[in-house]
Motif scaffolding. Structure first.
Motif, PDB file in Angstrom:
ATOM      1  N   UNK A  28      -2.317 -12.411   0.785  1.00  0.00           N
ATOM      2  CA  UNK A  28      -2.178 -13.021  -0.533  1.00  0.00           C
ATOM      3  C   UNK A  28      -3.049 -12.362  -1.593  1.00  0.00           C
ATOM      4  N   UNK A  29      -3.951 -11.481  -1.171  1.00  0.00           N
ATOM      5  CA  UNK A  29      -4.774 -10.778  -2.157  1.00  0.00           C
ATOM      6  C   UNK A  29      -4.935  -9.324  -1.735  1.00  0.00           C
ATOM      7  N   UNK A  30      -5.170  -8.479  -2.718  1.00  0.00           N
ATOM      8  CA  UNK A  30      -5.411  -7.071  -2.416  1.00  0.00           C
ATOM      9  C   UNK A  30      -6.711  -6.897  -1.637  1.00  0.00           C
ATOM     10  N   UNK A  31      -7.701  -7.720  -1.943  1.00  0.00           N
ATOM     11  CA  UNK A  31      -8.978  -7.631  -1.224  1.00  0.00           C
ATOM     12  C   UNK A  31      -8.775  -7.889   0.266  1.00  0.00           C
ATOM     13  N   UNK A  32      -7.954  -8.897   0.617  1.00  0.00           N
ATOM     14  CA  UNK A  32      -7.661  -9.174   2.029  1.00  0.00           C
ATOM     15  C   UNK A  32      -6.968  -7.976   2.672  1.00  0.00           C
ATOM     16  N   UNK A  33      -5.986  -7.422   1.992  1.00  0.00           N
ATOM     17  CA  UNK A  33      -5.243  -6.277   2.523  1.00  0.00           C
ATOM     18  C   UNK A  33      -6.171  -5.078   2.704  1.00  0.00           C
ATOM     19  N   UNK A  34      -6.999  -4.818   1.715  1.00  0.00           N
ATOM     20  CA  UNK A  34      -7.902  -3.676   1.793  1.00  0.00           C
ATOM     21  C   UNK A  34      -8.899  -3.838   2.936  1.00  0.00           C
ATOM     22  N   UNK A  35      -9.400  -5.065   3.148  1.00  0.00           N
ATOM     23  CA  UNK A  35     -10.309  -5.309   4.275  1.00  0.00           C
ATOM     24  C   UNK A  35      -9.586  -5.071   5.601  1.00  0.00           C
ATOM     25  N   UNK A  36      -8.337  -5.527   5.693  1.00  0.00           N
ATOM     26  CA  UNK A  36      -7.575  -5.354   6.925  1.00  0.00           C
ATOM     27  C   UNK A  36      -7.311  -3.874   7.195  1.00  0.00           C
ATOM     28  N   UNK A  37      -6.881  -3.143   6.169  1.00  0.00           N
ATOM     29  CA  UNK A  37      -6.576  -1.719   6.352  1.00  0.00           C
ATOM     30  C   UNK A  37      -7.823  -0.869   6.562  1.00  0.00           C
ATOM     31  N   UNK A  41      -5.824   5.530  10.146  1.00  0.00           N
ATOM     32  CA  UNK A  41      -5.400   6.421   9.068  1.00  0.00           C
ATOM     33  C   UNK A  41      -6.426   6.443   7.937  1.00  0.00           C
ATOM     34  N   UNK A  42      -7.174   5.370   7.760  1.00  0.00           N
ATOM     35  CA  UNK A  42      -8.261   5.385   6.777  1.00  0.00           C
ATOM     36  C   UNK A  42      -9.549   5.900   7.399  1.00  0.00           C
ATOM     37  N   UNK A  43      -9.909   5.380   8.556  1.00  0.00           N
ATOM     38  CA  UNK A  43     -11.170   5.814   9.169  1.00  0.00           C
ATOM     39  C   UNK A  43     -11.112   7.271   9.617  1.00  0.00           C
ATOM     40  N   UNK A  55       0.859  -1.182   0.000  1.00  0.00           N
ATOM     41  CA  UNK A  55       0.000   0.000   0.000  1.00  0.00           C
ATOM     42  C   UNK A  55       0.897   1.234   0.000  1.00  0.00           C
ATOM     43  N   UNK A  56       0.667   2.101  -0.955  1.00  0.00           N
ATOM     44  CA  UNK A  56       1.345   3.393  -1.001  1.00  0.00           C
ATOM     45  C   UNK A  56       0.234   4.417  -0.809  1.00  0.00           C
ATOM     46  N   UNK A  57       0.246   5.040   0.361  1.00  0.00           N
ATOM     47  CA  UNK A  57      -0.870   5.896   0.763  1.00  0.00           C
ATOM     48  C   UNK A  57      -0.410   7.339   0.887  1.00  0.00           C
TER      49      UNK A  57
END
Length: 112
Positions: free
Chosen positions: A72-81, A86-88, A15-17
Motif C-alpha cells: 500500500x506504500x512505496x516505502x513498504x515496497x522498497x523495504x521488501x525489495x 537483484x538489488x543486493x 517497480x520499473x528497474x
C-alpha cells in the motif's frame, strides 16, 4: 465477481528497474537470478508479487524488470525489495517507483 469503485488509497507498488549497461551487467544478473527467483516464487504464491518479468532490449536480452507488488506504500515496497538479490547483487542500477491503485477486473479479482 468483484464490482464497485476502485480503492481510495494505493493498493500496489510498481517497480520499473533497469540493469546496468556495463559489460558485467548480464553476468551479475545471471549470477543471482536463481536466488532472485527463489525469493519471488513464494511471494507470487502468497499474492505479494502480483506480476513480474524482464524488460527486454532490442536483441531480446534481459535489460531490466517490471514488478507489481501488493504494497500500500512505496516505502513498504522498497523495504521488501531491498533484500532481493537483484538489488543486493547490483543488478538493478536504477529503479523507478510508482504507487498504484488497481481495481478488480470485471471478470476476475486481482491477485494479492
Amino acid at each position: 465477481m468483484p464490482k464497485g469503485p476502485a480503492p481510495a488509497q494505493p493498493s500496489h507498488a510498481v517497480a520499473i528497474a533497469f540493469d546496468g549497461t556495463d559489460e558485467g551487467a548480464l553476468p551479475r544478473r545471471l549470477a543471482v537470478r536463481e536466488a532472485h527467483l527463489a525469493r519471488v516464487r513464494p511471494a507470487a504464491e502468497d499474492g505479494t508479487l502480483t506480476l513480474g518479468g524482464a524488460i527486454l532490449n532490442e536483441a531480446g536480452g534481459m535489460a531490466g524488470s517490471v514488478a507489481i507488488t501488493a504494497h500500500a506504500s512505496l516505502a513498504e515496497a522498497q523495504r521488501w525489495w531491498a533484500a532481493d538479490p537483484y538489488l543486493t547483487g547490483g543488478v538493478w542500477q536504477r529503479v523507478e517507483w510508482h504507487a498504484s491503485r488497481f481495481a478488480p477486473l470485471p471478470y476476475r479479482a486481482l491477485p494479492g
